[in-house]
Motif scaffolding. Structure first.
Motif, short mmCIF file in Angstrom:
data_model
loop_
_atom_site.label_atom_id
_atom_site.label_comp_id
_atom_site.label_asym_id
_atom_site.label_seq_id
_atom_site.Cartn_x
_atom_site.Cartn_y
_atom_site.Cartn_z
N GLY A 63 12.06 -7.86 -6.39
CA GLY A 63 11.39 -6.66 -6.87
C GLY A 63 9.98 -6.53 -6.33
N LEU A 64 9.25 -7.63 -6.32
CA LEU A 64 7.88 -7.60 -5.79
C LEU A 64 7.88 -7.32 -4.29
CD1 LEU A 64 6.15 -10.54 -7.69
CD2 LEU A 64 6.33 -8.13 -8.32
N LEU A 65 8.92 -7.78 -3.60
CA LEU A 65 9.03 -7.49 -2.17
C LEU A 65 9.17 -5.98 -1.94
CD1 LEU A 65 9.18 -8.70 0.67
CD2 LEU A 65 11.65 -8.88 0.38
N GLY A 66 9.91 -5.31 -2.82
CA GLY A 66 10.02 -3.86 -2.73
C GLY A 66 8.68 -3.18 -2.92
N LEU A 67 7.89 -3.67 -3.88
CA LEU A 67 6.55 -3.13 -4.09
C LEU A 67 5.68 -3.34 -2.86
CD1 LEU A 67 5.63 -4.20 -7.75
CD2 LEU A 67 5.75 -1.86 -6.88
N GLN A 68 5.77 -4.54 -2.29
CA GLN A 68 4.96 -4.85 -1.11
C GLN A 68 5.32 -3.93 0.06
OE1 GLN A 68 6.04 -6.94 1.86
NE2 GLN A 68 3.99 -6.94 2.73
N ARG A 69 6.60 -3.65 0.24
CA ARG A 69 7.01 -2.77 1.34
C ARG A 69 6.53 -1.34 1.11
NH1 ARG A 69 10.49 -4.42 5.11
NH2 ARG A 69 11.42 -6.48 4.91
N SER A 70 6.44 -0.94 -0.14
CA SER A 70 5.98 0.42 -0.43
C SER A 70 4.49 0.60 -0.17
CB SER A 70 6.28 0.79 -1.88
OG SER A 70 5.39 0.14 -2.77
N LEU A 71 3.78 -0.51 -0.01
CA LEU A 71 2.33 -0.46 0.21
C LEU A 71 1.95 -0.80 1.64
CD1 LEU A 71 1.14 -2.11 -3.11
CD2 LEU A 71 0.93 0.30 -2.46
N LEU A 72 2.93 -0.80 2.55
CA LEU A 72 2.64 -1.11 3.95
C LEU A 72 1.56 -0.18 4.49
CD1 LEU A 72 6.20 -1.73 5.46
CD2 LEU A 72 4.47 -3.44 4.89
N GLY A 73 0.59 -0.76 5.17
CA GLY A 73 -0.48 0.05 5.74
C GLY A 73 -1.64 0.30 4.82
N THR A 74 -1.60 -0.26 3.61
CA THR A 74 -2.70 -0.08 2.66
C THR A 74 -3.43 -1.41 2.47
OG1 THR A 74 -1.46 -0.64 0.66
CG2 THR A 74 -1.27 1.62 1.47
N SER A 75 -4.61 -1.33 1.86
CA SER A 75 -5.38 -2.55 1.62
C SER A 75 -4.72 -3.45 0.60
CB SER A 75 -6.80 -2.17 1.16
OG SER A 75 -6.74 -1.40 -0.04
#
Length: 214
Positions: A63-75
């Motif tokens: 689940g956290l990996l999904g969150l991380q992918r949704s924030l690609l390109g952000t700080s």
């Protein structure tokens, strides 16, 4: 493919949260020094509830990996990456103890019932103590740090409500203290963790819908 991975992450968080409630609700509680404890250990409810807990912990890093992918390109992406790594390590440290609880105590309870004696239950503390317990506590502490890092990353992100990671961080951070409570308290704690997981899952799902419609 990218969107499907994010949806998978949202689903993993939601299912994990639900299982964190079912586990303490289904788990039998009794005097573990008597044959009542043996009956609890040897029951299907004991086996099933602990297996669900294992699945719940396993789904968290996904689940956290999904969150991380949704924030690609952000700080916030780097912080979420740290959270994912800590969660994977923490889960790896945690699950061996749950294996002992699930299968070791189940076999112990069945043997005590077969002998109609509580003498095998003297091994309960041996199964729950020693290096396995140390690794278990270290794993839960790593999971707590991971949850706090997750909440911090979501707070800093402009893509999610600032507070959406806080219930999850509080719930996971309280995982060790809740073991000292009775079943109602442990179910209440499961509800807190579930609320945190479900909020993040809903935010992640909505984020994917917004990005897809752009």
């Amino acid at each position: 493919m990218f969107a499907s991975r994010i949806r998978f992450g949202a689903g993993a968080l939601a299912i994990s949260g639900i299982l964190f409630v079912i586990y303490p609700a289904l788990r039998p509680f009794s005097d573990e020094r008597s044959l009542l404890g043996a009956a609890a250990f040897g029951s299907g409810a004991w086996l099933g509830s602990h297996m669900l807990a294992i699945v719940a912990f396993t789904l968290l890093p996904l689940g956290l990996l999904g969150l991380q992918r949704s924030l690609l390109g952000t700080s916030a992406e780097r912080l979420l990456f740290v959270a994912v790594v800590l969660s994977m390590i923490g889960t790896g440290f945690t699950l061996p103890f749950y294996g002992g609880e699930t299968y070791g105590l189940h076999a112990l309870g069945q043997e005590a019932l077969r002998l109609h004696s509580d003498s095998p239950l003297g091994l309960t503390e041996a199964i729950r103590s020693g290096p396995g317990l140390v690794m278990f506590l270290a794993g839960l502490l790593l999971l707590a740090v991971s949850a706090i890092v997750t909440a911090t990353a979501l707070w800093r992100s402009c893509r999610y409500p600032k507070a959406c990671g806080i219930p999850f961080a509080v719930g996971i951070s309280l995982y060790i203290p809740q073991f000292f409570g009775a079943q109602p308290l442990r179910v209440a704690h499961g509800l807190l963790v579930a609320a945190g997981c479900m909020w993040m899952a809903a935010c992640l799902w909505r984020r994917e819908q917004v990005d897809r419609n752009r």
